[in-house]
Motif scaffolding. Structure first.
Motif, PDB file in Angstrom:
ATOM      1  N   PHE A  33       0.832  -1.200   0.000  1.00 39.36           N
ATOM      2  CA  PHE A  33       0.000   0.000   0.000  1.00 39.36           C
ATOM      3  C   PHE A  33       0.874   1.261   0.000  1.00 39.36           C
ATOM      4  CE2 PHE A  33      -3.751  -2.374   1.481  1.00 39.36           C
ATOM      5  CZ  PHE A  33      -3.157  -3.479   2.053  1.00 39.36           C
ATOM      6  N   TRP A  34       0.337   2.300  -0.607  1.00 39.94           N
ATOM      7  CA  TRP A  34       0.916   3.634  -0.458  1.00 39.94           C
ATOM      8  C   TRP A  34      -0.148   4.570   0.103  1.00 39.94           C
ATOM      9  CZ3 TRP A  34       5.625   5.331  -0.183  1.00 39.94           C
ATOM     10  CH2 TRP A  34       6.664   4.648  -0.832  1.00 39.94           C
ATOM     11  N   TYR A  35       0.231   5.271   1.187  1.00 39.50           N
ATOM     12  CA  TYR A  35      -0.626   6.264   1.809  1.00 39.50           C
ATOM     13  C   TYR A  35       0.109   7.599   1.834  1.00 39.50           C
ATOM     14  CZ  TYR A  35      -3.253   2.404   4.045  1.00 39.50           C
ATOM     15  OH  TYR A  35      -4.010   1.289   4.303  1.00 39.50           O
ATOM     16  N   ARG A  36      -0.669   8.673   1.939  1.00 41.05           N
ATOM     17  CA  ARG A  36      -0.083   9.927   2.347  1.00 41.05           C
ATOM     18  C   ARG A  36      -0.734  10.366   3.650  1.00 41.05           C
ATOM     19  NH1 ARG A  36      -1.081  14.978  -1.578  1.00 41.05           N
ATOM     20  NH2 ARG A  36      -0.689  16.131   0.346  1.00 41.05           N
ATOM     21  N   LEU A  43      -4.394   9.218   7.513  1.00 38.27           N
ATOM     22  CA  LEU A  43      -3.793   8.519   6.382  1.00 38.27           C
ATOM     23  C   LEU A  43      -4.838   8.333   5.297  1.00 38.27           C
ATOM     24  CD1 LEU A  43      -1.882   7.591   8.813  1.00 38.27           C
ATOM     25  CD2 LEU A  43      -1.405   5.615   7.363  1.00 38.27           C
ATOM     26  N   ARG A  44      -4.455   8.618   4.066  1.00 38.28           N
ATOM     27  CA  ARG A  44      -5.355   8.424   2.943  1.00 38.28           C
ATOM     28  C   ARG A  44      -4.675   7.507   1.938  1.00 38.28           C
ATOM     29  NH1 ARG A  44      -6.632  14.267   0.950  1.00 38.28           N
ATOM     30  NH2 ARG A  44      -4.491  14.588   1.664  1.00 38.28           N
ATOM     31  N   LEU A  45      -5.430   6.515   1.475  1.00 39.81           N
ATOM     32  CA  LEU A  45      -4.877   5.500   0.581  1.00 39.81           C
ATOM     33  C   LEU A  45      -4.767   6.046  -0.834  1.00 39.81           C
ATOM     34  CD1 LEU A  45      -3.968   2.540   0.268  1.00 39.81           C
ATOM     35  CD2 LEU A  45      -6.357   1.972  -0.180  1.00 39.81           C
ATOM     36  N   ILE A  46      -3.569   5.920  -1.411  1.00 41.83           N
ATOM     37  CA  ILE A  46      -3.349   6.383  -2.777  1.00 41.83           C
ATOM     38  C   ILE A  46      -3.581   5.226  -3.758  1.00 41.83           C
ATOM     39  CG2 ILE A  46      -1.701   7.454  -4.351  1.00 41.83           C
ATOM     40  CD1 ILE A  46      -0.197   8.506  -1.866  1.00 41.83           C
ATOM     41  N   TYR A  47      -2.836   4.160  -3.553  1.00 42.05           N
ATOM     42  CA  TYR A  47      -2.963   2.945  -4.357  1.00 42.05           C
ATOM     43  C   TYR A  47      -2.622   1.752  -3.489  1.00 42.05           C
ATOM     44  CZ  TYR A  47      -3.255   4.653  -9.228  1.00 42.05           C
ATOM     45  OH  TYR A  47      -3.652   5.189 -10.422  1.00 42.05           O
ATOM     46  N   ASP A  59      -8.279   6.155  -2.473  1.00 42.07           N
ATOM     47  CA  ASP A  59      -9.168   7.314  -2.407  1.00 42.07           C
ATOM     48  C   ASP A  59      -8.639   8.529  -3.146  1.00 42.07           C
ATOM     49  OD1 ASP A  59      -9.674   6.291   0.960  1.00 42.07           O
ATOM     50  OD2 ASP A  59     -11.022   5.972  -0.742  1.00 42.07           O
ATOM     51  N   ILE A  60      -7.312   8.641  -3.282  1.00 44.30           N
ATOM     52  CA  ILE A  60      -6.720   9.846  -3.885  1.00 44.30           C
ATOM     53  C   ILE A  60      -5.643   9.483  -4.898  1.00 44.30           C
ATOM     54  CG2 ILE A  60      -7.279  11.458  -2.014  1.00 44.30           C
ATOM     55  CD1 ILE A  60      -4.366  10.939  -1.002  1.00 44.30           C
ATOM     56  N   PRO A  61      -5.960   8.806  -5.995  1.00 43.50           N
ATOM     57  CA  PRO A  61      -4.937   8.373  -6.944  1.00 43.50           C
ATOM     58  C   PRO A  61      -4.465   9.453  -7.928  1.00 43.50           C
ATOM     59  CG  PRO A  61      -7.087   7.650  -7.673  1.00 43.50           C
ATOM     60  CD  PRO A  61      -7.294   8.335  -6.340  1.00 43.50           C
ATOM     61  N   GLU A  62      -5.211  10.560  -7.984  1.00 43.26           N
ATOM     62  CA  GLU A  62      -4.910  11.564  -9.021  1.00 43.26           C
ATOM     63  C   GLU A  62      -3.501  12.131  -8.826  1.00 43.26           C
ATOM     64  OE1 GLU A  62      -9.041  10.888  -8.321  1.00 43.26           O
ATOM     65  OE2 GLU A  62      -7.585  11.778  -6.948  1.00 43.26           O
ATOM     66  N   GLY A  63      -2.738  12.159  -9.911  1.00 47.20           N
ATOM     67  CA  GLY A  63      -1.391  12.708  -9.867  1.00 47.20           C
ATOM     68  C   GLY A  63      -0.328  11.688  -9.503  1.00 47.20           C
ATOM     69  N   TYR A  64      -0.756  10.457  -9.242  1.00 48.52           N
ATOM     70  CA  TYR A  64       0.162   9.387  -8.842  1.00 48.52           C
ATOM     71  C   TYR A  64      -0.011   8.172  -9.754  1.00 48.52           C
ATOM     72  CZ  TYR A  64       0.040  11.989  -4.410  1.00 48.52           C
ATOM     73  OH  TYR A  64       0.090  12.966  -3.431  1.00 48.52           O
ATOM     74  N   SER A  65       1.046   7.405  -9.886  1.00 48.57           N
ATOM     75  CA  SER A  65       0.962   6.084 -10.485  1.00 48.57           C
ATOM     76  C   SER A  65       1.845   5.156  -9.660  1.00 48.57           C
ATOM     77  CB  SER A  65       1.402   6.099 -11.951  1.00 48.57           C
ATOM     78  OG  SER A  65       2.761   6.498 -12.048  1.00 48.57           O
ATOM     79  N   VAL A  66       1.690   3.854  -9.894  1.00 47.61           N
ATOM     80  CA  VAL A  66       2.450   2.876  -9.117  1.00 47.61           C
ATOM     81  C   VAL A  66       2.972   1.790 -10.042  1.00 47.61           C
ATOM     82  CG1 VAL A  66       1.297   3.240  -6.887  1.00 47.61           C
ATOM     83  CG2 VAL A  66       0.340   1.610  -8.554  1.00 47.61           C
ATOM     84  N   SER A  67       3.946   1.074  -9.514  1.00 46.62           N
ATOM     85  CA  SER A  67       4.533  -0.031 -10.268  1.00 46.62           C
ATOM     86  C   SER A  67       4.909  -1.133  -9.298  1.00 46.62           C
ATOM     87  CB  SER A  67       5.779   0.445 -11.012  1.00 46.62           C
ATOM     88  OG  SER A  67       6.477  -0.637 -11.593  1.00 46.62           O
ATOM     89  N   ARG A  68       4.526  -2.360  -9.671  1.00 49.68           N
ATOM     90  CA  ARG A  68       4.956  -3.522  -8.863  1.00 49.68           C
ATOM     91  C   ARG A  68       5.380  -4.636  -9.809  1.00 49.68           C
ATOM     92  NH1 ARG A  68       1.742  -6.638  -4.117  1.00 49.68           N
ATOM     93  NH2 ARG A  68       3.550  -7.649  -3.136  1.00 49.68           N
ATOM     94  N   GLU A  69       6.655  -4.632 -10.085  1.00 56.42           N
ATOM     95  CA  GLU A  69       7.242  -5.619 -10.997  1.00 56.42           C
ATOM     96  C   GLU A  69       7.724  -6.862 -10.253  1.00 56.42           C
ATOM     97  OE1 GLU A  69       7.247  -5.384 -14.357  1.00 56.42           O
ATOM     98  OE2 GLU A  69       6.040  -3.577 -14.042  1.00 56.42           O
TER      99      GLU A  69
END
Lengths: 114, 111
Positions: A33-36, A43-47, A59-69
């Motif tokens: 998980f990623w929170y800010r 804490l709010r969950l991004i992805y 809840d707040i993904p705008e402006g962010y992306s994630v990668s899990r390779e």
């Protein structure tokens, strides 16, 4: 003991820069998980990611992306940093969602965008 | 709207003065309620998980309880080293994929 590490404790970036935050866990957890965290907002969950290459918006993904390779590594990307993304970023992991198992958190990355 | 509210925002206690922190929640399909401790500049550290109303858990001077609408974190005879921010979080949703955190109670225990 579960260990979740984050690549940086403090970062200072300029508006418009691309920013990478990395998180590694050493317990073979399925979910990451990623929170800010901002004062007064909690804490709010991004992805979050439930498997390699799998992700779900929080809840707040705008402006962010994630990668899990790889299973142990989960990256948060700010495509073009803005001042309103100045915050404390926390990574967490847990073995499974089904049993209500707790999340284990990293130490956090404090990001300042100028 | 699903949400988690913690009160008070801040609490100052004298060493040995017992008190309680509150976490009230409105979510559908509670899967678990978690309490964490967070020290300044660090990530949250797990304390307890509660799953159903009536459940209680204890650890040293801390005791967590759960009802259908709220949870309490009772602190008995606190010490200065108990000073921290205490976070409450709720897991919900049919797929266990919803997580809601309160904004925390900042506890300061003075010697």
């Amino acid at each position: 003991d579960v260990k979740v590490t984050q690549s940086s404790r403090y970062l200072v970036k300029r508006t418009g820069e691309k920013v990478f935050l990395e998180c590694v866990q050493d317990m073979d957890h399925e979910n990451m998980f990623w929170y800010r965290q901002d004062p007064g907002l909690g804490l709010r969950l991004i992805y979050f990611s439930y498997d390699v290459k799998m992700k779900e918006k929080g809840d707040i993904p705008e402006g962010y992306s994630v990668s899990r390779e790889k299973k142990e590594r989960f990256s948060l990307i700010l495509e073009s940093a803005s001042t309103n993304q100045t915050s404390m970023y926390l990574c967490a992991s847990c073995r499974t969602l089904r049993t209500g198992e707790t999340q284990y958190f990293g130490p956090g990355t404090r990001l300042l965008v100028l | 709207e699903d949400q988690v509210t913690q009160s008070p925002e801040a609490l100052r206690l004298q060493e040995g003065e017992s008190s309680s922190l509150n976490c009230s929640y409105t979510v559908s399909g509670l899967r678990g309620l978690f309490w964490y401790r967070q020290d300044p500049g660090k990530g949250p550290e797990f304390l307890f998980t509660l799953y159903s109303a009536g459940e209680e858990k204890e650890k040293e001077r801390l005791k967590a309880t759960l009802t259908k609408k709220e949870s309490f974190l009772h602190i008995t005879a606190p010490k200065p080293e108990d000073s921290a921010t205490y976070l409450c979080a709720v897991q919900a949703g049919r797929n266990f994929n919803k997580f809601y955190f309160g904004s925390g109670t900042k506890l300061n225990v003075k010697p």
